[in-house]
Scaffold this active site. Structure first.
Site, PDB file in Angstrom:
ATOM      1  N   CYS A   1       7.582 -20.823   7.776  1.00  0.00           N
ATOM      2  CA  CYS A   1       6.373 -20.453   7.034  1.00  0.00           C
ATOM      3  C   CYS A   1       5.693 -21.716   6.505  1.00  0.00           C
ATOM      4  O   CYS A   1       4.503 -21.735   6.262  1.00  0.00           O
ATOM      5  CB  CYS A   1       6.735 -19.514   5.900  1.00  0.00           C
ATOM      6  SG  CYS A   1       8.124 -20.127   4.968  1.00  0.00           S
TER       7      CYS A   1
ATOM      8  N   LYS B   1       0.840  -1.214   0.000  1.00  0.00           N
ATOM      9  CA  LYS B   1       0.000   0.000   0.000  1.00  0.00           C
ATOM     10  C   LYS B   1       0.867   1.253   0.000  1.00  0.00           C
ATOM     11  O   LYS B   1       0.557   2.231  -0.688  1.00  0.00           O
ATOM     12  CB  LYS B   1      -0.891   0.020   1.255  1.00  0.00           C
ATOM     13  CG  LYS B   1      -2.130  -0.817   1.127  1.00  0.00           C
ATOM     14  CD  LYS B   1      -3.024  -0.564   2.332  1.00  0.00           C
ATOM     15  CE  LYS B   1      -3.798  -1.804   2.678  1.00  0.00           C
ATOM     16  NZ  LYS B   1      -4.225  -1.873   4.057  1.00  0.00           N
TER      17      LYS B   1
ATOM     18  N   ILE C   1       3.845   1.620  -1.198  1.00  0.00           N
ATOM     19  CA  ILE C   1       4.396   1.798  -2.546  1.00  0.00           C
ATOM     20  C   ILE C   1       3.304   2.333  -3.482  1.00  0.00           C
ATOM     21  O   ILE C   1       3.536   3.242  -4.284  1.00  0.00           O
ATOM     22  CB  ILE C   1       5.001   0.472  -3.062  1.00  0.00           C
ATOM     23  CG1 ILE C   1       6.261   0.141  -2.252  1.00  0.00           C
ATOM     24  CG2 ILE C   1       5.339   0.551  -4.547  1.00  0.00           C
ATOM     25  CD1 ILE C   1       6.883  -1.207  -2.553  1.00  0.00           C
TER      26      ILE C   1
ATOM     27  N   ASN D   1       2.789   5.949  -3.032  1.00  0.00           N
ATOM     28  CA  ASN D   1       3.913   6.775  -3.509  1.00  0.00           C
ATOM     29  C   ASN D   1       4.156   6.628  -5.004  1.00  0.00           C
ATOM     30  O   ASN D   1       5.165   7.110  -5.515  1.00  0.00           O
ATOM     31  CB  ASN D   1       5.215   6.358  -2.797  1.00  0.00           C
ATOM     32  CG  ASN D   1       5.188   6.669  -1.318  1.00  0.00           C
ATOM     33  OD1 ASN D   1       4.405   7.495  -0.879  1.00  0.00           O
ATOM     34  ND2 ASN D   1       6.033   6.010  -0.553  1.00  0.00           N
TER      35      ASN D   1
ATOM     36  N   GLU E   1       7.130 -12.949  -0.170  1.00  0.00           N
ATOM     37  CA  GLU E   1       6.712 -14.269   0.305  1.00  0.00           C
ATOM     38  C   GLU E   1       6.204 -14.071   1.725  1.00  0.00           C
ATOM     39  O   GLU E   1       6.912 -13.516   2.567  1.00  0.00           O
ATOM     40  CB  GLU E   1       7.879 -15.255   0.276  1.00  0.00           C
ATOM     41  CG  GLU E   1       8.353 -15.588  -1.138  1.00  0.00           C
ATOM     42  CD  GLU E   1       7.261 -16.169  -2.034  1.00  0.00           C
ATOM     43  OE1 GLU E   1       6.326 -16.798  -1.517  1.00  0.00           O
ATOM     44  OE2 GLU E   1       7.341 -15.967  -3.254  1.00  0.00           O
TER      45      GLU E   1
HETATM   46  P1  NAD Z   1       7.200  -9.606  10.067  1.00  0.00           P
HETATM   47  O1  NAD Z   1       6.210  -9.289   8.997  1.00  0.00           O
HETATM   48  O2  NAD Z   1       6.855  -9.231  11.450  1.00  0.00           O
HETATM   49  O3  NAD Z   1       8.592  -8.871   9.756  1.00  0.00           O
HETATM   50  C1  NAD Z   1       9.278  -9.101   8.548  1.00  0.00           C
HETATM   51  C2  NAD Z   1      10.206  -7.928   8.304  1.00  0.00           C
HETATM   52  O4  NAD Z   1       9.415  -6.780   8.003  1.00  0.00           O
HETATM   53  C3  NAD Z   1      11.074  -7.543   9.518  1.00  0.00           C
HETATM   54  O5  NAD Z   1      12.354  -7.171   9.073  1.00  0.00           O
HETATM   55  C4  NAD Z   1      10.322  -6.351  10.064  1.00  0.00           C
HETATM   56  O6  NAD Z   1      11.124  -5.495  10.850  1.00  0.00           O
HETATM   57  C5  NAD Z   1       9.897  -5.694   8.761  1.00  0.00           C
HETATM   58  N1  NAD Z   1       8.861  -4.666   8.871  1.00  0.00           N
HETATM   59  C6  NAD Z   1       7.783  -4.631   9.676  1.00  0.00           C
HETATM   60  N2  NAD Z   1       7.089  -3.478   9.457  1.00  0.00           N
HETATM   61  C7  NAD Z   1       7.756  -2.779   8.503  1.00  0.00           C
HETATM   62  C8  NAD Z   1       7.570  -1.508   7.874  1.00  0.00           C
HETATM   63  N3  NAD Z   1       6.536  -0.719   8.170  1.00  0.00           N
HETATM   64  N4  NAD Z   1       8.474  -1.120   6.949  1.00  0.00           N
HETATM   65  C9  NAD Z   1       9.533  -1.899   6.629  1.00  0.00           C
HETATM   66  N5  NAD Z   1       9.768  -3.100   7.209  1.00  0.00           N
HETATM   67  C10 NAD Z   1       8.873  -3.543   8.125  1.00  0.00           C
HETATM   68  O7  NAD Z   1       7.547 -11.159   9.934  1.00  0.00           O
HETATM   69  P2  NAD Z   1       8.501 -12.042  10.871  1.00  0.00           P
HETATM   70  O8  NAD Z   1       7.832 -12.221  12.195  1.00  0.00           O
HETATM   71  O9  NAD Z   1       9.898 -11.559  10.836  1.00  0.00           O
HETATM   72  O10 NAD Z   1       8.464 -13.421  10.079  1.00  0.00           O
HETATM   73  C11 NAD Z   1       7.417 -14.318  10.200  1.00  0.00           C
HETATM   74  C12 NAD Z   1       6.489 -14.259   9.014  1.00  0.00           C
HETATM   75  O11 NAD Z   1       7.237 -14.456   7.827  1.00  0.00           O
HETATM   76  C13 NAD Z   1       5.446 -15.350   9.044  1.00  0.00           C
HETATM   77  O12 NAD Z   1       4.204 -14.818   8.628  1.00  0.00           O
HETATM   78  C14 NAD Z   1       5.973 -16.361   8.030  1.00  0.00           C
HETATM   79  O13 NAD Z   1       4.987 -17.193   7.462  1.00  0.00           O
HETATM   80  C15 NAD Z   1       6.615 -15.459   7.031  1.00  0.00           C
HETATM   81  N6  NAD Z   1       7.632 -16.153   6.232  1.00  0.00           N
HETATM   82  C16 NAD Z   1       7.307 -16.510   4.970  1.00  0.00           C
HETATM   83  C17 NAD Z   1       8.218 -17.199   4.183  1.00  0.00           C
HETATM   84  C18 NAD Z   1       7.876 -17.601   2.785  1.00  0.00           C
HETATM   85  O14 NAD Z   1       8.775 -17.978   2.038  1.00  0.00           O
HETATM   86  N7  NAD Z   1       6.613 -17.531   2.385  1.00  0.00           N
HETATM   87  C19 NAD Z   1       9.460 -17.528   4.714  1.00  0.00           C
HETATM   88  C20 NAD Z   1       9.772 -17.126   6.004  1.00  0.00           C
HETATM   89  C21 NAD Z   1       8.837 -16.437   6.765  1.00  0.00           C
END
Ligand code: NAD
Length: 541
Positions: A327, A275, A277, A280, A293
């Protein structure tokens, strides 16, 4: 400029150490754990190759021993992001101009470093900072990470060889340019390998990157950043920006030079970034590529012809390894009533033998969940189930955060296929089972297909070949990584390209040739050997 066509040989997947008692690797890993724990390090940002200390500090702790501070990390904000964008822009032209093989050489060397001299460092830092067992660290922080770097280099070689048809009198060519601007790579806590691939894959393709690691994975991620520099990554190509999400994300995504987002994390965060992006969009010089992912609600669907012991084993590994924080972790299971008592017996017997604790004790199958927020969220789901009328906790359900964020492997049995824990991603060691009437197999397949907004991984179990085909067809869009008589976790680079669709992401398949296309922009070139000198066409005669 060199006048030769270079060839990388096809890589092999990095083999894993077992760390069995008496092996030299076990000894080396234990020594490295001890060494790392004996000091508290400082983690600076790394911008344009220089260490930047902001003085806004975050304690990086062991999840299984939260009183132990591993590092003090300097957090970035708007000012550091602005400096990083300039550093990336400065590095861009010369990095993009390097022949592909020079960039591949950097990542191949990084692969050899993380799987060679720094293997124990990568494993031990991932174990301490992210609470992985020796095995769980080894398969990804050394194995998968090296695989990503090696296979992506080889994929890039194959990809750029692809050239269009040229009829007589013409030479058609395509070149694969990196994107103009910088890629914003945002990584999750749960895989050091993913943290390496998010900035690594675009950089290999010639892009420059701002990398925001997860605050709860800074320890291993910082060592990885240092390894990349040791491998010869030029200053400014990847800029390491520890920080809270929005503090780094907002200024990065407000920049007109953003050319792509490479994200792995939760769906909620991805929605927010997409959203932002979108809002902006007028500002950007180019339409940013968005690759994400996200979450999963990964299933195990069992037919009555399956083997109860095999199912219990798959469920235990898939639901509880790394505390259910993959995940791909199985979190809902559909079992027919005529098989359930056997499956339940095996689950009860086996889970009773699982111990949860400090990962430095190699006898444990599980460590702690990542932080207090995760602990509260997961235990909240457990309490919800405990109070519910249509569910009961049949195994586990205990948790304790006095020393570390420990949660026992938990199995919930529900009579409601739409029970909250059958639908929502929990991201913890909680498996919910719905027992269906074996006569209602078709309806249950429909349920499995449509219950969750996600479509990441799923596994089906049966001996009956007709049923395997039926399940596979019906569940075609329910999982991007689909397993037949195997657990739904542990995808391997170059064997099972990874990713899901629906609300699990853009399914660009990390560790594959199509993935690299997302970080390249083609230029088509047509050259005519004998250009026409008359503008009239024959039909006009
Ligand atoms: P998260 O969404 O809490 O955080 C992921 C990253 O996003 C972190 O670096 C966090 O600091 C950053 N972030 C959060 N808000 C942001 C913002 N406003 N601007 C920029 N960056 C921001 O996820 P998590 O707890 O680190 O990881 C767990 C999640 O990741 C689970 O939902 C899991 O299923 C998913 N995951 C998916 C895959 C896949 O390949 N599909 C692989 C690994 C993890």
């Amino acid at each position: 400029m060199s006048q030769a066509t270079f060839h990388l040989r096809e890589p092999k997947n990095e083999p894993y150490f077992s760390f069995a008692p008496g092996t030299p690797e076990r000894d080396a890993l234990q020594k490295e754990l001890k060494r790392l724990k004996s000091e508290t390090i400082e983690i600076p940002a790394i911008i344009g190759g220089k260490e930047v200390k902001t003085g806004r500090l975050l304690d990086v702790v062991c999840p299984h021993n939260h009183g132990h501070v591993l590092a003090k990390a300097h957090l970035c904000g708007e000012k550091e992001v602005a400096i990083a964008i300039e550093a990336a822009k400065k590095a861009q032209a010369s990095w993009a101009a390097l022949p592909w093989e020079e960039r591949a050489a950097v990542f191949n060397k990084a692969a050899d470093l993380v799987s060679g001299p720094y293997r124990m460092l990568m494993n031990a830092s991932t174990m301490l900072g992210q609470s992985k067992t020796a095995h769980q660290a080894e398969i990804e922080a050394a194995g998968e990470l090296a695989d990503f770097f090696r296979f992506n280099s080889w994929y890039l070689q194959k990809l750029i060889e692809d050239q269009p048809f040229s009829p007589d009198g013409m030479w058609n060519r395509v070149e694969y340019r990196p994107l103009e601007g910088f890629i914003f790579a945002v990584s999750p806590f749960n895989f050091t390998a993913i943290a390496g691939n998010l900035p690594g894959a675009p950089a290999l393709c010639g892009n420059v990157v701002l990398w925001k690691p997860a605050p709860t994975a800074l320890y291993s991620n910082y060592f990885l950043m240092k390894v990349l520099h040791e491998a010869g990554l030029p200053d400014g190509v990847i800029n390491f920006l520890p920080g809270e999400g929005a503090d780094v994300g907002n200024p990065a995504m407000a920049s007109p030079d953003l050319s792509g987002l490479h994200f792995t994390g939760s769906a909620a965060t991805f929605h927010h970034l997409w959203k932002t992006i979108g809002n902006n969009i007028e500002t950007y010089k180019t339409y940013p590529r968005i690759v994400g992912e996200t979450g999963g609600k990964d299933f195990i669907m069992v037919h009555e012809s399956a083997d109860a012991k095999v199912i219990a084993t798959a469920a235990i590994r898939a639901a509880f390894e790394y505390q259910g924080q993959k995940c791909s972790a199985a979190s809902r299971m559909y079992v027919p009533d005529n098989l359930w008592s056997d499956v339940r017996k095996h689950l009860e017997e086996e889970i009773a033998q699982i111990t949860v604790g400090d990962i430095e004790d190699f006898s444990h199958f599980m460590g702690a969940v990542i932080d207090k927020k995760a602990f509260d969220k997961i235990s909240g789901y457990i309490e919800y189930a405990r109070e519910a009328k249509d569910a009961e906790i049949i195994i586990g359900g205990d948790y304790d955060d006095s020393t570390g964020y420990f949660i026992k492997p938990t199995v919930i049995l529900t009579t409601n296929p739409h029970f909250k824990t059958m639908e929502e991603e929990i991201f913890g060691p909680v498996l919910t089972v719905y027992v269906y009437k074996s006569t209602e197999f078709e309806q249950t397949l429909d349920l499995c297909e449509s219950t969750s907004p996600y479509a990441l991984t799923g596994a089906i179990f049966a001996r009956d070949r007709h049923m395997l085909k039926k399940m596979s067809d019906k569940l075609r869009n329910a999982a991007g990584n689909f397993y037949i008589n195997d657990k739904p976790t542990a995808a391997i680079v170059n064997q099972q390209p990874f990713g899901g669709s629906r609300k699990s992401g853009t399914n660009d398949k990390a560790g594959s040739i199509p993935h690299l296309y997302r970080w390249l922009s083609m230029r088509s070139m047509k050259e005519t050997t004998n250009p026409p000198s008359d503008w009239r066409y024959p039909y006009m005669g």
